[in-house]
Design a protein around this motif. Sequence first.
Motif, PDB file in Angstrom:
ATOM      1  N   PRO A  36       0.807  -1.226   0.000  1.00 55.16           N
ATOM      2  CA  PRO A  36       0.000   0.000   0.000  1.00 55.16           C
ATOM      3  C   PRO A  36       0.837   1.272   0.000  1.00 55.16           C
ATOM      4  N   LEU A  37       2.065   1.210   0.469  1.00 52.82           N
ATOM      5  CA  LEU A  37       2.901   2.416   0.493  1.00 52.82           C
ATOM      6  C   LEU A  37       3.898   2.446  -0.660  1.00 52.82           C
ATOM      7  N   GLN A  83       1.938   4.560  12.938  1.00 57.63           N
ATOM      8  CA  GLN A  83       0.548   5.022  12.759  1.00 57.63           C
ATOM      9  C   GLN A  83       0.526   6.508  12.438  1.00 57.63           C
ATOM     10  N   LEU A 101       1.631   7.358   8.969  1.00 52.37           N
ATOM     11  CA  LEU A 101       0.583   7.010   7.998  1.00 52.37           C
ATOM     12  C   LEU A 101      -0.551   8.035   8.034  1.00 52.37           C
ATOM     13  N   LEU A 126      -1.869  10.563   5.101  1.00 53.21           N
ATOM     14  CA  LEU A 126      -3.281  10.714   4.714  1.00 53.21           C
ATOM     15  C   LEU A 126      -3.698  12.182   4.796  1.00 53.21           C
ATOM     16  N   LYS A 130      -2.580  14.100   1.811  1.00 53.44           N
ATOM     17  CA  LYS A 130      -3.429  13.951   0.619  1.00 53.44           C
ATOM     18  C   LYS A 130      -4.550  14.979   0.631  1.00 53.44           C
ATOM     19  N   MET A 182      -2.593   0.790  11.856  1.00 49.57           N
ATOM     20  CA  MET A 182      -1.546   0.967  10.847  1.00 49.57           C
ATOM     21  C   MET A 182      -1.999   0.446   9.485  1.00 49.57           C
ATOM     22  N   SER A 183      -2.511  -0.783   9.465  1.00 50.77           N
ATOM     23  CA  SER A 183      -2.845  -1.374   8.168  1.00 50.77           C
ATOM     24  C   SER A 183      -4.074  -0.704   7.558  1.00 50.77           C
ATOM     25  N   CYS A 215      -4.878   2.536   7.881  1.00 52.21           N
ATOM     26  CA  CYS A 215      -4.400   3.797   7.293  1.00 52.21           C
ATOM     27  C   CYS A 215      -3.663   3.533   5.986  1.00 52.21           C
ATOM     28  N   ALA A 216      -2.843   2.466   5.956  1.00 53.62           N
ATOM     29  CA  ALA A 216      -2.096   2.154   4.739  1.00 53.62           C
ATOM     30  C   ALA A 216      -3.061   1.797   3.609  1.00 53.62           C
ATOM     31  N   ALA A 217      -4.109   1.031   3.937  1.00 50.24           N
ATOM     32  CA  ALA A 217      -5.061   0.631   2.892  1.00 50.24           C
ATOM     33  C   ALA A 217      -5.855   1.832   2.389  1.00 50.24           C
ATOM     34  N   VAL A 218      -6.197   2.760   3.273  1.00 52.14           N
ATOM     35  CA  VAL A 218      -6.903   3.970   2.829  1.00 52.14           C
ATOM     36  C   VAL A 218      -5.965   4.792   1.936  1.00 52.14           C
ATOM     37  N   TYR A 219      -4.685   4.825   2.309  1.00 55.26           N
ATOM     38  CA  TYR A 219      -3.703   5.562   1.508  1.00 55.26           C
ATOM     39  C   TYR A 219      -3.635   5.010   0.077  1.00 55.26           C
TER      40      TYR A 219
END
Lengths: 398, 400
Positions: A5-6, A181, A184, A188, A191, B176-177, B179-183
């Motif tokens: 995802p990153l 966290q 991340l 977000l 964005k 964490m995961s 937020c990463a998936a939304v990103y």
Amino acid sequence: MSNGPLAGVRVFDLTMWMVGPWCSVQLGALGAEVVHIEQPDVDWSTLGAGVPPLINGTSVGYIAWNMNKRGLSLGMKSPEDRTVAYELLKTSDVFLINMTPGVADRLGVGYDIVSEINPQIVYCAITGWGESGPMALLPGADTPAQYVTGFATGTGVPDGDDEINRHFTQMDATSGNYAAQAILMGLLARKRTGKGQRIHVSMLRAGSALQSVRIGEYLGSGHQPQRLGSGSQNTAPDRAYVCADGELLGLSVTSEDQWRGFCEVIGQPELASDPRFAVNADRVDNREELDGLLEPVLAGMVRDYWLMHLNRAGVPVGYPMTWAELRHHAQVLENDYIVPVETAAWGQVWTGGPPWQLSETPARMFSPPMPGEHSQQILADLQQQRAAAEQPAAARES
Amino acid sequence: MGGPLEGLRVVELAEGVAGPYCAQELSDAGADVIKVEKPGGDRTRGWGSRKRGDVGVAFLSANRGKRGIALDPDSEAGVELLRKLIAGADIVITDAGWSAAAALQYDSLGELNPQLVYCRFSEYGKGGPWADQPPYGELVAQLAGDGTGSLGAIGEPPVRMATDIAGMYAAIYAVMSICAAVYARDESGGQRIDVSLFGSILVMRSTLWVALSNPDEWWGFHLDSYIKPPDTGYHCKDGAIYFSLARTGPEQREQLYRELGMDWVEGDPLFELVKIDTGGGGGRYSHLARPVWERALANFTVDEAIEITRRYGGWAYPKNDYEALVAEAQARHVGVIEAVEQPGVGTLRQVAPPWDFEGTPAAIQGPAPQLGEHNAAVLAEAGYSEAEIARLREDGVLAS
């Protein structure tokens, strides 16, 4: 190129010891391209805080805390190397540092400088105790964080003393995870707002946040957690019991449905409506009486009997496992919770696969770099960028 | 100003610690969280004897800053209502014990809302022989993942961490995961995430797994946890401390011995061990040397012992319980604790969110909801008329 995802997110990772490096391991697992900075001429045995044991002369701390990164050697005190750092920061999305307050400024990478180079950067500083206040300049580490945040509170046997978790790393990893966290969340927010920002996480606040529910209970009721061995602070029966074969059964009854199911399985359905044990709060208040009844019952059958029947009745049950069992256990292997990673310098090493499974953008784990392993490649890429940037100007001149 | 996650809508279909704490973190970060409860309410509302009024404080500490609705998730109208909410949501958080309705599983919800990030907690993981084990076993996950290696005396039954670490670790990883998936959503669309309590405990012990990978020498990881009795700190006159002399020189230690009045130490049979023990539980023999240190420290208060140790270059910190943590000057300075006004309960102090965002500050968004407190408001937002809401209440679809 990663499919995580990153993918495409670049992290400038100026971290050492565990808390910062562990944070960027997580970002790397999620697909970010992490460049880990090490000082030139490092001592292999003391990397990763010199945490023993060593594998081929390298501290396991370094190996465990630097997966999923590339390595660049930079002396941040040298003006030439600092110029390279600034160039890299121009195209980085994240800046990460875990040093005592003031050190980033002395190394020329305080937020004012870095945000001027790159206003969109998400800049994250991790400290032990906060950026000001009476303890700000004291060293932060896992053990002190356990002691100061009360992490041992209520952990231990009833006639003993509060125990520190001897598997030191939990507070480091927790603080690194909260920082991941925050990074991340910062990405977000970027964005939405188009802007980077400065973020700070301390081990003091992160270690306390890990105990939010227990500390909240203390603050709300004035009641310090009690040492109950394997027993729960809040639910009963919820502890380990000895079975007929001497094996330990872990049993967690946390709802009234589970309690009724449990009473059926042990052949005492009338217990479920006994006013002393009718609802969880009663069972917690009458815990000793309840255990007095249950201990002989559970000691009457072997563990496998209880596992089978209680599981069928919807009651959570389990048992302690050792490394010897875990590393070959189908549940661990099928979910990639412990995975082998091939490395050139240390052979095959085992580590925790991330505990999340993402259906579309899976995580990945790969070998840590040797310090500076990718210096040449990263510097060559920079050289190319420079050349590309200069080309139009050169074309105009000719 | 809103937090970093302002604008994101979360629907929480979970109970206990892991799912609710995960959603609470998202709320602290500015997301709009709707907590859905079954008619009986989240079971932590009735947890233990630690209550304010008739509500378990555990519930109030993992559910702040959310709006709450209560409905029957197994009724047709309840499922329909949830699907309406989820159609307009960014994130769903759920757990293995919540609802088995097919229309609330990812396959169906992902079709309804292709941008949805759906995160499901389980005890042991999505696959494998234990995938369908009953949920909510904090102890079960601690035992399986932590074994007997780090707590309790060797050979004795294991002790559990008093904090719900399996649930908390899983929640932290889930945030964490998520937020990463939304990103990644713009490129990859929505997706399903699975997080387990067991897996979270295991990954938190990664350093140990690496240490067990063919080490040059092995006598226990790092601080020798496998071969030593529990570490409880070094006892002083009025409490215990952690101290370490790892960064001091021989001369500083000599001075420290003198300052602590340890003139008898050279005659002590354990003196050879004391000389190589750096304190802090760090050395292989520190548990053997501990009584020698404690004989000296018994004459000093915690504050004195810390001051002296630091003066000679050592590390020293108090072993706090929660009362001492809350009183600690540094904790007050950095704002570890914040107050929330909880209707019907009064002012309640809680642990603040752990991040400082300079651009988009995180903050506690408000108190925990009463059961079904926001039924009318949330349904009205979703387009239900007053008459329809009244009807759902009469039919027992809505609780309260």
